[in-house]
Design a protein around this motif. Structure first.
Motif, mmCIF file in Angstrom:
data_model
loop_
_atom_site.group_PDB
_atom_site.id
_atom_site.type_symbol
_atom_site.label_atom_id
_atom_site.label_comp_id
_atom_site.label_asym_id
_atom_site.label_seq_id
_atom_site.Cartn_x
_atom_site.Cartn_y
_atom_site.Cartn_z
ATOM 1 N N HIS B 116 -21.625 -25.226 -7.545
ATOM 2 C CA HIS B 116 -22.670 -26.157 -7.976
ATOM 3 C C HIS B 116 -22.786 -27.380 -7.053
ATOM 4 O O HIS B 116 -23.891 -27.836 -6.738
ATOM 5 C CB HIS B 116 -22.354 -26.593 -9.414
ATOM 6 N N HIS B 120 -25.982 -28.652 -4.632
ATOM 7 C CA HIS B 120 -26.632 -29.973 -4.603
ATOM 8 C C HIS B 120 -26.914 -30.412 -3.161
ATOM 9 O O HIS B 120 -27.865 -31.150 -2.911
ATOM 10 C CB HIS B 120 -25.726 -31.025 -5.260
ATOM 11 N N SER B 141 -23.698 -37.777 -10.627
ATOM 12 C CA SER B 141 -24.474 -37.396 -11.805
ATOM 13 C C SER B 141 -23.658 -37.714 -13.044
ATOM 14 O O SER B 141 -22.596 -38.327 -12.959
ATOM 15 C CB SER B 141 -24.782 -35.901 -11.764
ATOM 16 N N HIS B 144 -20.533 -35.358 -12.310
ATOM 17 C CA HIS B 144 -19.674 -35.475 -11.130
ATOM 18 C C HIS B 144 -19.931 -36.730 -10.325
ATOM 19 O O HIS B 144 -21.019 -37.290 -10.325
ATOM 20 C CB HIS B 144 -19.792 -34.246 -10.215
ATOM 21 N N ASP B 309 -29.954 -31.365 -11.749
ATOM 22 C CA ASP B 309 -29.586 -29.948 -11.789
ATOM 23 C C ASP B 309 -30.828 -29.075 -11.945
ATOM 24 O O ASP B 309 -31.689 -29.361 -12.785
ATOM 25 C CB ASP B 309 -28.632 -29.686 -12.965
HETATM 26 ZN ZN LIG Z 1 -25.004 -31.317 -10.863
#
Ligand SMILES: [Zn+2]
Lengths: 243, 346
Positions: B116, B120, B141, B144, B309
């Motif tokens: 993931h 990004h 985010s 994270h 996302d």
């Molecule tokens: Zn994310």
């Protein structure tokens, strides 16, 4: 067996128990009535690894049946009740397969995929964790109560002659003499296919008591049967950090 | 007309509360759709994993259908499927993985499990073209806060330079929003409330701001804001929400942008990519632009809809892997909630 066309190739699966189960069933309808031919079936005890094991299992069962995935005409899936994480793997897999292949997806109560084939007054109990069972009661294959989730003691009040399924084995002591450990532990994928096509109790169906009412065992949309709300606590007012 | 030859890659993202589906062909977004369960989490003040997982199941077929419709494509047109294998919420990841495997199986196309965080970074190539040999990425985010050195995105060669030791940056926004009586998620309302506020009104602490690591800490900042607001309330004085929001936002943007630029200089890298929902924060963008310009670092920030996302970022990374000849993932691919960097999902 002599087949009368047209036939429907059904891919059936269930992940509502500790097992992943799958079958490829050919369903034919013709002058001689309805006929079912089980081309292949497989199961694997998954514990909590349904996400890893289901897709390879489907691939294998199709190969066993000598069929290509694009030959599948319908998908049937057990929609629970069952532990949520594993259950979702089966339901979302079935839904995605149906969408990608452009074929219908039928949902079936997973407890029916055990109870519909049992004669007499029987309760089917699955492990719901937290010292509870998912259960439903059947009279000659027809669901007469449930599905529901409760303490295993509730099964003593149903007036059934025996209790089968993983929940029966798990709570044999609580169920005194009712637990039947020789009964089926996991849903049958062949029954999932069978129930999805609405043929429970139809002429020509083999190994079934033949009294299932279409009102109680008809296919449902492929939506998980959770029977419990998500655990989530509404927050109180913001906690003060100073005394 | 743009050249749109090349494999059509379907990307599926379900690591948190967004069900994202994207279709990418030849470095171009050809279709996308997004369903979010954020409203269902709002009253809980944070993402509830079981609620998110249920919502993914419900949203999946419709979101895939919407993305395909937007692309004018049918399932049979898909040449490869990419899916987030981690990091993220275990139950949520499993739904996306199961769906992706089913699409790959039904369509008889390769499956690519992707990281993931790497996705990004990959999404920026759709807007700004191929990345240079090396870059540094700041991913911020609600889930994270990571500073990464990116060597080869397609092959998963990423190194973690630092990350938050407690709350994610987005979480700090959510918690401070609650203290100020603003809605969840906290990023956009704090950004809006900060307009006209004085960023120097209160000097809130920059957690780990002056240490030698590339780690971050936001829990002390959140507590400092709460203390300051409570002191005002106790004194019976009104809380200057605009000033507090601006000062808090300044503290976050300051420490994030400062460390990111130092990381570029340290690594001798001339490009910084910022991704994640907090990248949409106006002050972080401005401060990062100023500091990058001064340091001679090129700043790349994808448009806000690609920062949060989504499925396009997953498709973008899957397409890069396919193009690089990376071996596809097996059908028994596991979800890995804490998927480490420096290795592709297997
Ligand atoms: Zn994310």
């Amino acid at each position: 067996m002599s087949r009368t066309l047209p036939s429907v190739l059904v891919l059936a699966l269930d992940t509502s128990s500790a097992a992943c189960v799958a079958a490829v069933v050919e369903h034919a309808e013709g002058h001689a009535g309805r006929r079912e031919c089980v081309l292949a079936q497989r199961s694997v005890v998954a514990g909590r690894r349904h996400g890893e094991l289901l897709a390879p299992l489907l691939s294998s069962v199709l190969a066993d049946a000598g069929q290509q995935v694009h030959d599948v005409d319908a998908v049937a899936v057990g929609v629970g009740p069952g532990p949520f994480t594993g259950l979702r793997v089966g339901v979302v897999t079935a839904t995605a397969l149906g969408q990608a292949l452009g074929v219908p997806v039928h949902g079936v109560c997973s407890l029916d995929a055990i109870g519909a084939a049992l004669p007499g007054r029987v309760a089917v109990a699955g492990d719901a964790r937290r010292r509870e069972v998912y259960w439903a009661a059947y009279e000659d294959g027809k669901r007469v109560a449930g599905p529901a989730v409760d303490r295993p003691q509730v099964l003593l009040e149903l007036g059934v002659d025996r209790v089968v399924g993983a929940g029966a084995t798990l709570y044999a002591e609580v169920l005194s003499g009712l637990a039947d450990p020789t009964g089926p532990q996991y849903p049958s994928p062949v029954l999932v296919a069978h129930l999805a096509l609405g043929t429970a109790g139809a002429a020509g169906a083999e190994g079934l008591p033949g009294t299932a009412g279409p009102d109680r065992l008809s296919p449902a949309p492929p939506i998980p049967l959770y029977l419990r709300r998500p655990d989530a606590v509404l927050p109180g007012p913001a906690k003060r950090v100073t005394a | 007309m743009r050249d749109v030859t090349g494999p059509l890659v379907l990307g599926i993202e379900t690591s948190c509360d967004e069900t994202g589906v994207g279709l990418v062909r030849a470095g171009t977004v050809v279709g996308q759709a997004l369903a979010s369960s954020v409203d269902e989490h709002a009253r809980f003040g944070g993402v509830v994993p079981e609620v998110a997982a249920r919502a993914h199941v419900e949203a999946m077929p419709g979101t895939v259908a919407a993305a395909l419709a937007a692309a004018g494509a049918s399932p049979a047109d898909v040449d490869a499927v990419a899916v987030t294998a981690g990091p993220g919420l275990a139950g949520a990841l499993l739904v996306g993985l199961a769906a992706a495997k089913a699409y790959a199986l039904a369509l008889d196309v390769p499956l690519f499990g992707v990281n993931h965080l790497a996705a990004h970074v990959a999404v920026d190539t759709l807007e700004h073209g191929p990345l240079p040999e090396q870059c540094v990425a700041l991913l911020v985010s609600g889930g994270h806060t990571s500073l990464l050195r990116v060597d080869d995105l397609a092959r998963g060669e990423l190194a973690r330079l630092g990350s938050t030791v407690d709350d994610a940056a987005g979480e700090a926004f959510d918690k401070v929003a609650r203290v100020l009586g603003l809605p969840f998620p906290g990023g956009p309302p704090i950004d809006a409330a900060a307009v006209g506020g004085d960023p120097a009104y209160v000097h809130f602490p920059r957690g780990k701001g002056s240490d030698a690591t590339f780690d971050f800490s936001f829990s002390g900042l959140k507590t400092a804001v709460a203390r300051w607001v409570e002191a005002r309330e106790r004194a019976g004085e009104p809380v200057p929400v605009a000033h507090v929001a601006a000062s808090f936002r300044e503290a976050v943007a300051d420490v994030l942008s400062a460390k990111a630029v130092v990381a570029c200089q340290d690594a001798g890298v001339g490009t910084l990519v910022i991704g994640g929902g907090v990248a949409a924060n106006a002050r972080l963008r401005t401060l990062a632009e100023q500091r990058c310009e001064r340091a001679g670092v090129t700043l790349r920030v994808p448009r806000p809809s690609l920062c949060t996302d989504n499925g396009v970022m997953v498709a973008a990374l899957g397409a890069m892997q396919a193009a690089a000849g990376v071996t596809p993932s097996p059908l028994d691919l596991s979800a890995d909630p804490g998927l480490p960097l420096g290795g592709r999902a297997a």
